[in-house]
Design a protein around this motif. Sequence first.
Motif, PDB file in Angstrom:
ATOM      1  N   GLU A 220      -1.275  15.807  -2.261  1.00 35.89           N
ATOM      2  CA  GLU A 220      -1.823  16.770  -1.294  1.00 35.89           C
ATOM      3  C   GLU A 220      -0.765  17.842  -0.988  1.00 35.89           C
ATOM      4  O   GLU A 220      -1.073  19.029  -0.908  1.00 35.89           O
TER       5      GLU A 220
ATOM      6  N   LEU B 220      -0.243   2.717   8.830  1.00 37.00           N
ATOM      7  CA  LEU B 220       0.553   2.069   7.789  1.00 37.00           C
ATOM      8  C   LEU B 220       2.011   2.013   8.204  1.00 37.00           C
ATOM      9  O   LEU B 220       2.668   0.991   8.068  1.00 37.00           O
TER      10      LEU B 220
ATOM     11  N   MET C 251      -3.913  12.288   5.000  1.00 34.36           N
ATOM     12  CA  MET C 251      -2.685  11.775   5.602  1.00 34.36           C
ATOM     13  C   MET C 251      -2.943  11.012   6.901  1.00 34.36           C
ATOM     14  O   MET C 251      -2.019  10.588   7.575  1.00 34.36           O
TER      15      MET C 251
ATOM     16  N   LYS D  19      -0.513   9.855  -2.829  1.00 35.94           N
ATOM     17  CA  LYS D  19      -1.608  10.665  -2.323  1.00 35.94           C
ATOM     18  C   LYS D  19      -1.057  11.778  -1.401  1.00 35.94           C
ATOM     19  O   LYS D  19      -1.464  12.932  -1.494  1.00 35.94           O
ATOM     20  N   VAL D  20      -0.142  11.403  -0.534  1.00 33.91           N
ATOM     21  CA  VAL D  20       0.465  12.377   0.374  1.00 33.91           C
ATOM     22  C   VAL D  20       1.186  13.455  -0.437  1.00 33.91           C
ATOM     23  O   VAL D  20       1.058  14.650  -0.183  1.00 33.91           O
TER      24      VAL D  20
ATOM     25  N   LEU E  73      -0.208   5.329  -1.380  1.00 35.56           N
ATOM     26  CA  LEU E  73      -0.366   6.254  -0.258  1.00 35.56           C
ATOM     27  C   LEU E  73       0.621   7.408  -0.385  1.00 35.56           C
ATOM     28  O   LEU E  73       0.272   8.567  -0.218  1.00 35.56           O
TER      29      LEU E  73
ATOM     30  N   GLU F 135       0.827  -1.220   0.000  1.00 36.11           N
ATOM     31  CA  GLU F 135       0.000   0.000   0.000  1.00 36.11           C
ATOM     32  C   GLU F 135       0.851   1.255   0.000  1.00 36.11           C
ATOM     33  O   GLU F 135       0.352   2.345  -0.154  1.00 36.11           O
TER      34      GLU F 135
ATOM     35  N   GLU G 155      -4.085   8.070   7.220  1.00 33.01           N
ATOM     36  CA  GLU G 155      -3.732   6.638   7.126  1.00 33.01           C
ATOM     37  C   GLU G 155      -2.258   6.402   7.384  1.00 33.01           C
ATOM     38  O   GLU G 155      -1.821   5.270   7.515  1.00 33.01           O
ATOM     39  N   GLN G 156      -1.470   7.471   7.409  1.00 29.87           N
ATOM     40  CA  GLN G 156      -0.024   7.272   7.437  1.00 29.87           C
ATOM     41  C   GLN G 156       0.458   6.576   8.715  1.00 29.87           C
ATOM     42  O   GLN G 156       1.334   5.727   8.664  1.00 29.87           O
TER      43      GLN G 156
END
Lengths: 231, 231
Positions: A14, B7, B1, A10-11, A7, A3, B3-4
């Motif tokens: 943003e 993870l 962010m 996405k970070v 991710l 994942e 989910e960071q």
Amino acid sequence: MTEQIPLQKKVLSENDRLAAEIRGRLDAHKVLALNLVSSPGSGKTSLLERTLAELGSKLNIAVVAGDVQTENDANRISRAGGTVVKPIITNGKCHLDARMVLDVLGDIDFAATNLLVIENVGNLVCPSSYDLGEDMKVVLISTTEGDDKPLKYPGMFRRSSAMVVNKIDLLGLSDFELARVKENALQINGTLIIHELSCRTGQGLDRWYAWLSDMMAAKKSGKLVQHVDSR
Amino acid sequence: MTEQIPLQKKVLSENDRLAAEIRGRLDAHKVLALNLVSSPGSGKTSLLERTLAELGSKLNIAVVAGDVQTENDANRISRAGGTVVKPIITNGKCHLDARMVLDVLGDIDFAATNLLVIENVGNLVCPSSYDLGEDMKVVLISTTEGDDKPLKYPGMFRRSSAMVVNKIDLLGLSDFELARVKENALQINGTLIIHELSCRTGQGLDRWYAWLSDMMAAKKSGKLVQHVDSR
């Protein structure tokens, strides 16, 4: 760990959105913004101290000083005459991101500011991936490190517009060769502007100040080419 | 962010599982393993070159040399007489992780190895979070950096068992004070073993070699206290 890639994308996207917001605010007032990056100890804070001592009384210079822990750098910069100094403690994070910078820019009066310098966390790897809305990254390397650093950390040198070789007063005390570091750096990024200087003796600083003035003038006149390379 | 964080925890716990696997293999053969960490340019490779030149003919020393790009360090170490040298190119990643190390350990004969040294990527932040199965981290700092580095990058100094202050031949050429760096380091980690040396002049290296021998002996006799601090 599968994942991690989406991710991270996405970070970063943003981050890009927030960096664009910062860039928009700076551009509206034609404020030149530099993102200073290097290993720990190459001399980012020393270069800022020198620059503020020389130009701080003539120009309004705002500084954002990032550190993993402590406000040591921000305190040094304030003592040197920083007009506005905003410390950011990342609490263990290895880089500044656009959100952290945006959060401290709030009350800076950009209409009355000539130059914004963001001093990043000392790290030659991670900060290269985060656009902070700057016009350009300036990477420092000192003559007491190895002259193969541009080859070993190519991302940072590729994404920078200028390279400052600091501590040239210590040349000859190690195997570091000025010609070789320049050759290595230009191999990674053929358009790098290179400054050779010593924050301790002052050698080479006049050319650095003159270049900063040229860049500020270019920004004011809309002629600055922004260097945003997200490779 | 948001989910960071979970993870990252998952990635780190997977790393811990692989690090335990490495540690198990090393412990089975009582091989001392060091994880060398520092800023770029503090002298990790130079310390290894010196150590291999001195001890490489008497001991079987395996080296894993990590770099973001290039095999420059691995090549230098091979020339210095590394018995087994395994390069890892992280391709932009800012640290070694246990998976990368495990992947290159495959064909090392640990029954015939006295010491494993893992030279991490030059970075004072990120490598501190990744256990590589080592007995201890050894953090290098050179006298041409700032003596407040332990306060600014506390994670790395807290998780290390020993600190090597390199380039003591250059003391006096900057504001760096030996007493202050030691005070700052011990404030972060009161149990740090401190070595002061110069890889260029050789000063202080005898004590470093003696300490390495002591640590290897302690590992062989099962008396070594492993320093795994995941704070």
